[in-house]
Design a protein around this motif. Structure first.
Motif, PDB file in Angstrom:
ATOM      1  N   ASN A 171     -30.055 -23.466   8.080  1.00 30.16           N
ATOM      2  CA  ASN A 171     -29.473 -22.352   8.826  1.00 30.16           C
ATOM      3  C   ASN A 171     -27.971 -22.537   9.024  1.00 30.16           C
ATOM      4  O   ASN A 171     -27.210 -21.564   8.962  1.00 30.16           O
ATOM      5  CB  ASN A 171     -30.179 -22.220  10.184  1.00 30.16           C
ATOM      6  N   THR A 172     -27.536 -23.768   9.268  1.00 31.68           N
ATOM      7  CA  THR A 172     -26.105 -24.036   9.408  1.00 31.68           C
ATOM      8  C   THR A 172     -25.375 -23.713   8.105  1.00 31.68           C
ATOM      9  O   THR A 172     -24.301 -23.084   8.116  1.00 31.68           O
ATOM     10  CB  THR A 172     -25.874 -25.513   9.780  1.00 31.68           C
ATOM     11  N   PHE A 173     -25.958 -24.114   6.964  1.00 29.72           N
ATOM     12  CA  PHE A 173     -25.329 -23.863   5.665  1.00 29.72           C
ATOM     13  C   PHE A 173     -25.267 -22.369   5.374  1.00 29.72           C
ATOM     14  O   PHE A 173     -24.266 -21.877   4.837  1.00 29.72           O
ATOM     15  CB  PHE A 173     -26.115 -24.592   4.576  1.00 29.72           C
ATOM     16  N   ARG A 174     -26.321 -21.631   5.733  1.00 32.01           N
ATOM     17  CA  ARG A 174     -26.326 -20.196   5.476  1.00 32.01           C
ATOM     18  C   ARG A 174     -25.268 -19.478   6.310  1.00 32.01           C
ATOM     19  O   ARG A 174     -24.627 -18.526   5.846  1.00 32.01           O
ATOM     20  CB  ARG A 174     -27.715 -19.613   5.775  1.00 32.01           C
ATOM     21  N   LYS A 175     -25.072 -19.929   7.549  1.00 28.49           N
ATOM     22  CA  LYS A 175     -24.093 -19.282   8.413  1.00 28.49           C
ATOM     23  C   LYS A 175     -22.667 -19.600   7.986  1.00 28.49           C
ATOM     24  O   LYS A 175     -21.808 -18.718   7.961  1.00 28.49           O
ATOM     25  CB  LYS A 175     -24.305 -19.743   9.866  1.00 28.49           C
ATOM     26  N   ASN A 176     -22.420 -20.881   7.675  1.00 29.56           N
ATOM     27  CA  ASN A 176     -21.065 -21.299   7.364  1.00 29.56           C
ATOM     28  C   ASN A 176     -21.085 -22.538   6.468  1.00 29.56           C
ATOM     29  O   ASN A 176     -21.169 -23.664   6.964  1.00 29.56           O
ATOM     30  CB  ASN A 176     -20.294 -21.602   8.652  1.00 29.56           C
ATOM     31  N   PRO A 177     -21.003 -22.349   5.145  1.00 34.48           N
ATOM     32  CA  PRO A 177     -21.024 -23.509   4.235  1.00 34.48           C
ATOM     33  C   PRO A 177     -19.878 -24.488   4.472  1.00 34.48           C
ATOM     34  O   PRO A 177     -19.938 -25.630   4.011  1.00 34.48           O
ATOM     35  CB  PRO A 177     -20.934 -22.866   2.851  1.00 34.48           C
ATOM     36  N   SER A 178     -18.833 -24.054   5.189  1.00 30.96           N
ATOM     37  CA  SER A 178     -17.696 -24.930   5.463  1.00 30.96           C
ATOM     38  C   SER A 178     -17.869 -25.729   6.748  1.00 30.96           C
ATOM     39  O   SER A 178     -16.970 -26.501   7.111  1.00 30.96           O
ATOM     40  CB  SER A 178     -16.405 -24.095   5.547  1.00 30.96           C
ATOM     41  N   ASP A 179     -18.958 -25.519   7.437  1.00 33.51           N
ATOM     42  CA  ASP A 179     -19.221 -26.273   8.663  1.00 33.51           C
ATOM     43  C   ASP A 179     -19.196 -27.773   8.337  1.00 33.51           C
ATOM     44  O   ASP A 179     -19.802 -28.209   7.352  1.00 33.51           O
ATOM     45  CB  ASP A 179     -20.583 -25.877   9.227  1.00 33.51           C
ATOM     46  N   PRO A 180     -18.493 -28.595   9.152  1.00 36.87           N
ATOM     47  CA  PRO A 180     -18.394 -30.033   8.862  1.00 36.87           C
ATOM     48  C   PRO A 180     -19.736 -30.732   8.702  1.00 36.87           C
ATOM     49  O   PRO A 180     -19.838 -31.739   7.988  1.00 36.87           O
ATOM     50  CB  PRO A 180     -17.630 -30.576  10.072  1.00 36.87           C
ATOM     51  N   ARG A 181     -20.783 -30.189   9.344  1.00 34.64           N
ATOM     52  CA  ARG A 181     -22.105 -30.824   9.267  1.00 34.64           C
ATOM     53  C   ARG A 181     -22.737 -30.675   7.888  1.00 34.64           C
ATOM     54  O   ARG A 181     -23.632 -31.448   7.528  1.00 34.64           O
ATOM     55  CB  ARG A 181     -23.033 -30.231  10.333  1.00 34.64           C
ATOM     56  N   VAL A 182     -22.293 -29.689   7.113  1.00 34.82           N
ATOM     57  CA  VAL A 182     -22.910 -29.453   5.800  1.00 34.82           C
ATOM     58  C   VAL A 182     -21.877 -29.368   4.676  1.00 34.82           C
ATOM     59  O   VAL A 182     -22.244 -29.244   3.502  1.00 34.82           O
ATOM     60  CB  VAL A 182     -23.759 -28.155   5.814  1.00 34.82           C
ATOM     61  N   ALA A 183     -20.593 -29.432   5.022  1.00 35.17           N
ATOM     62  CA  ALA A 183     -19.547 -29.222   4.013  1.00 35.17           C
ATOM     63  C   ALA A 183     -19.582 -30.275   2.917  1.00 35.17           C
ATOM     64  O   ALA A 183     -19.192 -30.002   1.769  1.00 35.17           O
ATOM     65  CB  ALA A 183     -18.169 -29.207   4.682  1.00 35.17           C
ATOM     66  N   GLY A 184     -20.059 -31.473   3.214  1.00 32.66           N
ATOM     67  CA  GLY A 184     -20.080 -32.529   2.209  1.00 32.66           C
ATOM     68  C   GLY A 184     -21.305 -32.557   1.343  1.00 32.66           C
ATOM     69  O   GLY A 184     -21.418 -33.405   0.438  1.00 32.66           O
ATOM     70  N   LEU A 185     -22.246 -31.647   1.554  1.00 37.50           N
ATOM     71  CA  LEU A 185     -23.485 -31.634   0.769  1.00 37.50           C
ATOM     72  C   LEU A 185     -23.229 -31.070  -0.635  1.00 37.50           C
ATOM     73  O   LEU A 185     -22.421 -30.154  -0.821  1.00 37.50           O
ATOM     74  CB  LEU A 185     -24.551 -30.805   1.483  1.00 37.50           C
ATOM     75  N   GLU A 186     -23.946 -31.605  -1.591  1.00 38.02           N
ATOM     76  CA  GLU A 186     -23.815 -31.149  -2.978  1.00 38.02           C
ATOM     77  C   GLU A 186     -24.565 -29.835  -3.164  1.00 38.02           C
ATOM     78  O   GLU A 186     -25.660 -29.645  -2.622  1.00 38.02           O
ATOM     79  CB  GLU A 186     -24.370 -32.216  -3.922  1.00 38.02           C
TER      80      GLU A 186
END
Length: 418
Positions: A312-327
């Motif tokens: 859900n975090t990635f869908r809302k904002n892919p640039s969120d620091p919690r998910v920004a480093g995911l491939e």
């Protein structure tokens, strides 16, 4: 499989014959479980102790109670929400708005029930009404689905669900024609998805706990565990209610008998099976075993919540620091597919967490009966089927990108097994 004229989507659930069979088998299974849970042998595969007659199934007083419950939840839905969220973009480029107040409805329901019980409401008598209540809910689902089907005849094609336009009335009645049936701002599918059934489920569990306390002096540890685990699950679903807006139920499936019966009848009366079983078949449970079961449930919840939160975090904002480093893998639609983190472990880590929790809910019931494990068995079949539907849709939507994702993440739900 050949499609009826006008349908572009492949028919699911075995087509019209499968849909007709499910409209008989699902209610029959629900009533079978309700009856055998209170029987002495409690055999999942054995015959029910008796077949209820019209005098057992039909009760105007119980029907009024059921309609009052639906009315209460509808009133709570209409209260001011802590947040109003937008759904995904529809075919006509519009976005519907949804009140995020499900957890608020749960808390207010708890307060109202608490006041009613303190004023003398015999909540412990509710378990004796489960069969006629289930009949009232089933009757409501059939009538409601028929009205939804009629309503869908007058909406534009852009408002129809992808799979509900086969041209076969039985199949379309079952799957649902309209994607988001509404009257003004009241969204019927969204309301039914998490409100009356889920909150009703924990209310039935509480009533079963109270009746056990009346019968035996205090609730058993097993009953406390089942109530606690399932209350956590329902509370989590309602607290993260906004996440339902991106699920297959909301974005793809029409609102017909499948979802109406599932939300209004199947969930509260079938998902409370473990508590029903424990009321009539008490199980001894020591602290060491109970602690181990709590750890299993905690593991399942941790996987379920972390995986869903990451998605859900990635869908809302892919640039969120919690998910920004995911491939990620880019797709032709412009969206990205997560290929690391929880979603790089298996394609549906949330389903894995769900299944671990389902097992934990059954373990307090011991291992002498298969009946309490029905939910785990059913949910396994449901999630495997849902995963297959999701795979087909993702392949159509993302094409080569999805094939690459499946190559990178070969396991669907359980690592190294499936």
């Amino acid at each position: 499989m050949a499609h009826p004229r006008g349908s572009r989507a492949p028919l699911e659930f075995g087509g019209p014959l499968g849909a007709a069979a499910l409209m008989v088998l699902l209610p029959a299974t629900m009533f079978h479980l309700l009856l055998v849970a209170r029987s002495g042998p409690a055999r999942l595969l054995g015959p029910p102790p008796y077949l209820p007659g019209p005098d057992v199934l039909w009760s105007p007083r119980v029907l009024l109670l059921w309609l009052t419950w639906l009315g209460l939840q509808a009133a709570l839905y209409l209260l001011p929400a802590r947040k109003v969220a937008e759904g995904l973009e529809l075919k006509d480029k519009s976005r519907l708005r949804y009140p995020i107040n499900g957890f608020q409805a749960l808390v207010l329901t708890a307060l109202l029930v608490g006041l009613a019980v303190s004023a003398g409401l015999p909540l412990g008598a509710l378990p004796e009404m489960l069969v006629p209540l289930a009949f009232a809910a089933t009757l409501t689902a059939f009538i409601f689905s028929f009205l939804l089907y009629l309503k869908a005849l007058g909406v534009p094609p852009s408002a129809l669900a992808p799979g509900g336009t086969s041209g076969n009335p039985i199949y379309d009645f079952f799957l649902g024609r309209e994607l988001n049936p509404r009257i003004c701002s009241f969204d019927f599918k969204y309301f039914c998805e998490l409100r009356p059934g889920l909150i009703g489920w924990v209310l039935i569990n509480l009533a079963l706990l109270m009746q056990e306390a009346e019968l035996r002096g205090s609730p058993s540890l097993a009953m406390w565990l089942v109530n606690g685990f399932q209350l956590l699950y329902v509370g989590d679903a309602l607290w993260h209610e906004e996440a339902v807006l991106t699920t297959m139920d909301i974005t793809h499936d029409g609102f017909g008998f499948m979802l109406a019966f599932g939300d209004l009848a199947w969930v509260p009366f079938t998902y409370s099976l473990q508590a029903q079983f424990l009321l009539h078949h008490p199980q001894p449970l020591g602290l060491p075993v109970a602690s181990a079961i709590c750890l299993i449930n905690a593991l399942g919840y941790y996987i379920f919540r972390r995986a869903n939160s990451q998605k859900n975090t990635f869908r809302k904002n892919p640039s969120d620091p919690r998910v920004a480093g995911l491939e990620t893998i880019p797709t032709a639609t412009g969206r990205q597919l997560l290929v690391s983190g929880w979603w790089g472990m298996v394609r549906h880590p949330n389903y894995l967490g769900d299944l671990i929790m389902a097992l934990a809910w059954s373990l307090p019931c011991g291992v002498s009966h298969l009946l309490p494990y029905f939910y785990f068995l059913y949910f396994t079949a449901l999630l495997v089927h849902r995963e297959a539907r999701d795979e087909q849709q993702c392949l159509q939507k993302y094409g080569l990108a999805w094939q690459e994702y499946c190559r990178r993440v070969p396991y669907r739900i359980l690592p190294y097994v499936y």
